[in-house]
Design an enzyme around this catalytic site. Sequence first.
Site, PDB file in Angstrom:
ATOM      1  N   HIS A  12       8.117 -56.687  -0.985  1.00 39.91           N
ATOM      2  CA  HIS A  12       7.906 -57.826  -0.089  1.00 39.91           C
ATOM      3  C   HIS A  12       9.115 -58.095   0.823  1.00 39.91           C
ATOM      4  CE1 HIS A  12       9.486 -60.658  -3.547  1.00 39.91           C
ATOM      5  NE2 HIS A  12      10.479 -60.265  -2.770  1.00 39.91           N
ATOM      6  N   HIS A  59      12.926 -67.255  -1.771  1.00 37.25           N
ATOM      7  CA  HIS A  59      14.323 -66.898  -1.500  1.00 37.25           C
ATOM      8  C   HIS A  59      15.001 -68.001  -0.707  1.00 37.25           C
ATOM      9  CE1 HIS A  59      11.749 -63.356  -1.795  1.00 37.25           C
ATOM     10  NE2 HIS A  59      12.766 -62.637  -2.192  1.00 37.25           N
ATOM     11  N   HIS A 193      17.239 -52.892  -7.072  1.00 35.47           N
ATOM     12  CA  HIS A 193      18.131 -53.167  -5.940  1.00 35.47           C
ATOM     13  C   HIS A 193      19.194 -54.185  -6.312  1.00 35.47           C
ATOM     14  CE1 HIS A 193      15.123 -56.404  -5.407  1.00 35.47           C
ATOM     15  NE2 HIS A 193      15.734 -56.911  -4.329  1.00 35.47           N
ATOM     16  N   GLU A 240      13.446 -58.773 -10.146  1.00 34.92           N
ATOM     17  CA  GLU A 240      12.148 -59.014  -9.493  1.00 34.92           C
ATOM     18  C   GLU A 240      11.021 -58.206 -10.148  1.00 34.92           C
ATOM     19  OE1 GLU A 240      13.732 -60.335  -5.051  1.00 34.92           O
ATOM     20  OE2 GLU A 240      12.290 -58.702  -5.196  1.00 34.92           O
TER      21      GLU A 240
END
Lengths: 283, 115, 119
Positions: A12, A59, A193, A240
């Site tokens: 995303h 976020h 990541h 995530e």
Amino acid sequence: MANIIGGITTSHIPAIANAMANGLEDTPYWKPFFDGYPPVRDWLNEKKPDVIILFYNDHGLEFFIDKKPTFAIGVADEYHNADEGWGIPTIPPVTGESDLSWHIANSLVEDGFDMTICQEMKVDHGLTVPLNLMWPGHNYGHVKVIPVCINCEQHPMPQPKRTFALGQAIGRAVQSFDDDLKVAVFGTGGMSHQLDGERAGIINREFDLMCLDKLVSDPEDLTKYSNFDLAEIAGAQGVELNMLIAMRGCLIGDVKELHRNYHAPISNTGSGLMLLEHTMPEK
Amino acid sequence: MSQTVNIPGTIMLDGPMATKGYPLNKMCYSFNNAAARNEFKEDEEAYYEKFKLTEDQRDAMRKRDVIAMLEAGGSIYYLAKFAGLLGLSVQDVGGLQTGMSTEEFKAFLVKQGEV
Amino acid sequence: MATNEKRDIPGTYLFDSTMAKKGYGLNKMCFSFNNQEARDEFNADPDAYCDKFNLTEAQKKAIKEKDIIAMLREGGSIYYLAKYAGLLKLNMQDIGALQTGMSVEEFKDMLVKNGRGEV
């Protein structure tokens, strides 16, 4: 009754929104990523889900750390995007499904998941990018979306075993809804990541591929990891993975993988696209 | 799953009520700010419009009908802010809802506190 | 493995309760950059804007020097720092390069190698 017809994992990240806004899908950098999507779009267009339950993390658009819900669910009939600060285009409103949302919220709290329940909720790229990936050109107005937002920012955050259980509870909630609705579940997020620190830039391809395998055949094995484990193995934002695990929790019985496209890097992340179907509950 | 129970004289703020009452509650929540309270006092009708209240909600507000506000999805915590704006106490509001005078309502509270 | 014990991961600043408390003002300032007026106000007078959010001296220095690592040490959360980066017109690869001491090209090459599983 309402039925979950399948689940999808997808990235995303905001860079995708920029790539789509600037028509970069066929450039050498992006092509291997975007080439994965047509089979999933075809499936969605053929199966025509009425509702998407979408696991994502905010976020810093709707939620700030003044009050950070561990698990939040939207129960509105419409959701809006807004300026996120760094220039990805703001997108048209997203349609909600208030009745099923409330039913799920009721059922979850009954089931021991004390959700934050949101009648207004600005939705950020975590939710909007996947929708635009599945229905390019922002052609998703016909689909009703139920946002489920998981804290992936501030420790303590829910552990994988808990997000898996949340998914299972949502699966039960959907099944107990009387209206005939077809529901698809999206688990969204980068795979491995890390954006922050001197260790920025790590991607763990081997781990990501293992996770995709386990998401199909043995998701409970992924619940043995803690969030600190994930941070260590898959990078600080590797947590995530929780959203993918939550999606998988919604599926039951024999789960079949219909499509997969793993590609890394896009921006700083590993991207895992996967389309899953499961054993449909008996009517 | 527990069913919603029917308790006479009690309106539960559950999902459907919360959805229905959202504009009304949002308006009353705004009364935390003095500027909002002044804006409301200057032009009530315009303020209802600003928050897109339903006709039932506007009607309940105009009549200061607390029960009707509850039936229209009002949450007592926000309605209390409207009561505050009107200079009403929680006992005044109790009286309004039960059809008692404020004094009767206070006496009713005292009586229940007695052993 | 498979333990929830807090641990030190080199080159990693996990955003936990200690950091969340320490970084609150800094993150709140960066969160405000969701609004164009806030971005304009910052650009017009960065120091005054930092003071408005009661940033510590160390946080102000990190902002002034665009020192991402220092911001992280002072409790910055990457999701809000990303909004500051956006205000500076930096993308995630620029940020990655700044933090790792690589050039942007070197950082991108590393991502590609990592993506292939070569590292």
